[in-house]
Design a protein around this motif. Structure first.
Motif, PDB file in Angstrom:
ATOM      1  N   UNK A  21       0.805  -1.220   0.000  1.00  0.00           N
ATOM      2  CA  UNK A  21       0.000   0.000   0.000  1.00  0.00           C
ATOM      3  C   UNK A  21       0.840   1.273   0.000  1.00  0.00           C
ATOM      4  N   UNK A  22       1.823   1.352   0.882  1.00  0.00           N
ATOM      5  CA  UNK A  22       2.613   2.576   0.993  1.00  0.00           C
ATOM      6  C   UNK A  22       3.451   2.831  -0.265  1.00  0.00           C
ATOM      7  N   UNK A  23       4.185   1.846  -0.807  1.00  0.00           N
ATOM      8  CA  UNK A  23       4.900   2.111  -2.066  1.00  0.00           C
ATOM      9  C   UNK A  23       3.975   2.528  -3.211  1.00  0.00           C
ATOM     10  N   UNK A  24       2.819   1.875  -3.329  1.00  0.00           N
ATOM     11  CA  UNK A  24       1.890   2.240  -4.399  1.00  0.00           C
ATOM     12  C   UNK A  24       1.374   3.662  -4.220  1.00  0.00           C
ATOM     13  N   UNK A  25       1.052   4.034  -2.982  1.00  0.00           N
ATOM     14  CA  UNK A  25       0.569   5.382  -2.728  1.00  0.00           C
ATOM     15  C   UNK A  25       1.622   6.439  -2.994  1.00  0.00           C
ATOM     16  N   UNK A  26       2.846   6.199  -2.529  1.00  0.00           N
ATOM     17  CA  UNK A  26       3.924   7.172  -2.731  1.00  0.00           C
ATOM     18  C   UNK A  26       4.274   7.313  -4.210  1.00  0.00           C
ATOM     19  N   UNK A  27       4.308   6.207  -4.939  1.00  0.00           N
ATOM     20  CA  UNK A  27       4.591   6.281  -6.378  1.00  0.00           C
ATOM     21  C   UNK A  27       3.477   6.998  -7.128  1.00  0.00           C
ATOM     22  N   UNK A  28       2.243   6.780  -6.714  1.00  0.00           N
ATOM     23  CA  UNK A  28       1.130   7.500  -7.341  1.00  0.00           C
ATOM     24  C   UNK A  28       1.266   9.000  -7.123  1.00  0.00           C
ATOM     25  N   UNK A  29       1.585   9.396  -5.903  1.00  0.00           N
ATOM     26  CA  UNK A  29       1.768  10.818  -5.609  1.00  0.00           C
ATOM     27  C   UNK A  29       2.938  11.398  -6.383  1.00  0.00           C
ATOM     28  N   UNK A  30       4.057  10.690  -6.419  1.00  0.00           N
ATOM     29  CA  UNK A  30       5.256  11.198  -7.097  1.00  0.00           C
ATOM     30  C   UNK A  30       5.041  11.345  -8.597  1.00  0.00           C
ATOM     31  N   UNK A  31       4.528  10.294  -9.243  1.00  0.00           N
ATOM     32  CA  UNK A  31       4.321  10.367 -10.693  1.00  0.00           C
ATOM     33  C   UNK A  31       3.248  11.384 -11.055  1.00  0.00           C
ATOM     34  N   UNK A  32       2.242  11.554 -10.193  1.00  0.00           N
ATOM     35  CA  UNK A  32       1.228  12.572 -10.446  1.00  0.00           C
ATOM     36  C   UNK A  32       1.794  13.973 -10.375  1.00  0.00           C
ATOM     37  N   UNK A  33       2.666  14.228  -9.401  1.00  0.00           N
ATOM     38  CA  UNK A  33       3.296  15.546  -9.292  1.00  0.00           C
ATOM     39  C   UNK A  33       4.209  15.824 -10.485  1.00  0.00           C
ATOM     40  N   UNK A  34       4.954  14.804 -10.922  1.00  0.00           N
ATOM     41  CA  UNK A  34       5.825  14.991 -12.084  1.00  0.00           C
ATOM     42  C   UNK A  34       4.996  15.308 -13.326  1.00  0.00           C
ATOM     43  N   UNK A  35       3.883  14.607 -13.502  1.00  0.00           N
ATOM     44  CA  UNK A  35       3.010  14.897 -14.641  1.00  0.00           C
ATOM     45  C   UNK A  35       2.465  16.311 -14.586  1.00  0.00           C
ATOM     46  N   UNK A  36       2.023  16.729 -13.397  1.00  0.00           N
ATOM     47  CA  UNK A  36       1.456  18.071 -13.270  1.00  0.00           C
ATOM     48  C   UNK A  36       2.501  19.139 -13.533  1.00  0.00           C
ATOM     49  N   UNK A  37       3.691  18.974 -12.974  1.00  0.00           N
ATOM     50  CA  UNK A  37       4.735  19.982 -13.122  1.00  0.00           C
ATOM     51  C   UNK A  37       5.338  19.995 -14.524  1.00  0.00           C
ATOM     52  N   UNK A  38       5.370  18.841 -15.180  1.00  0.00           N
ATOM     53  CA  UNK A  38       6.014  18.742 -16.476  1.00  0.00           C
ATOM     54  C   UNK A  38       5.100  18.925 -17.667  1.00  0.00           C
ATOM     55  N   UNK A  39       3.822  19.236 -17.435  1.00  0.00           N
ATOM     56  CA  UNK A  39       2.881  19.468 -18.527  1.00  0.00           C
ATOM     57  C   UNK A  39       2.181  20.815 -18.336  1.00  0.00           C
ATOM     58  N   UNK A  40       1.291  21.134 -19.261  1.00  0.00           N
ATOM     59  CA  UNK A  40       0.616  22.428 -19.191  1.00  0.00           C
ATOM     60  C   UNK A  40      -0.431  22.501 -18.085  1.00  0.00           C
ATOM     61  N   UNK A  41      -0.758  21.345 -17.468  1.00  0.00           N
ATOM     62  CA  UNK A  41      -1.780  21.357 -16.430  1.00  0.00           C
ATOM     63  C   UNK A  41      -1.319  22.088 -15.182  1.00  0.00           C
ATOM     64  N   UNK A  42      -0.081  21.860 -14.768  1.00  0.00           N
ATOM     65  CA  UNK A  42       0.409  22.470 -13.541  1.00  0.00           C
ATOM     66  C   UNK A  42      -0.231  21.862 -12.303  1.00  0.00           C
TER      67      UNK A  42
END
Length: 198
Positions: free
Chosen positions: A97-118
């Motif tokens: 649970x914890x690795x899946x949750x942390x990876x979801x948060x990390x990859x989501x932040x990278x997507x937001x910061x690295x695309x036009x969505x912010x």
């Protein structure tokens, strides 16, 4: 007065070639200068999106598994099945649970910061980040200790005292995950005030 065809053609062709050269050379630099933000390449964005979807689906599936095991533990009259269900839930909380949750948060932040969505430009993205961060925090500090207590109670105490409170965390988590999926699909609401100057 109409200009000669030779003069008009030469001027138009010359201007078109020059303009095309200037646009092709300066447009990317101008675009980067105007945005002032880091953007992922299309290949990196697709790879990160793929990873984000995989870990998000894994996180959702783990929560459905926890809910199934909880219902099984509460409904069964077999002590062995009860113990197996709650011990399995403890393993889910410790290893997955914890690795899946942390990876979801990390990859989501990278997507937001690295695309036009912010992260703060759209309400739906900001809501997803807040929900994900809340879910990860609750998993670490509330759900995981609760799973440990339920497993220990299932081993050491009678059937009726084996922690029925474990039903609520998976239900709350599942509600949050489904809400995040809906936000990703429907993208509701407008832009935030922080997006006006960008």
């Amino acid at each position: 007065m109409r200009r000669p065809a030779r003069y008009r053609t030469g001027t138009v062709v010359g201007m078109t070639a020059t303009t095309r050269t200037q646009i092709s050379a300066k447009a990317p630099a101008r675009r980067r200068q105007n945005t002032g933000r880091w953007r992922m390449s299309p290949r990196a964005r697709k790879a990160n999106l793929f990873l984000h979807l995989i870990v998000s689906i894994t996180w959702l599936g783990l929560d459905i598994g926890l809910l199934t095991l909880t219902i099984t533990g509460l409904a069964t009259e077999d002590p062995q099945t009860l113990r197996a269900a709650y011990i399995s839930m403890r393993l889910f909380g410790d290893l997955l649970l914890i690795p899946a949750g942390l990876l979801t948060l990390l990859t989501g932040l990278v997507l937001a910061l690295g695309t036009h969505w912010g992260v703060t430009r759209h309400y739906w993205v900001l809501a997803k980040v807040v929900l994900t961060l809340t879910a990860v925090t609750l998993t670490i500090f509330s759900l995981r200790p609760g799973l440990h207590e339920a497993a220990e109670a299932a081993i050491a105490t009678p059937l009726d005292d084996s922690g029925p409170d474990t039903l609520y965390p998976p239900v709350v988590s599942l509600t949050m995950y489904v809400t995040m999926v809906a936000l990703s699909v429907f993208k509701p609401w407008s832009r935030t005030p922080w997006a006006r100057d960008r």
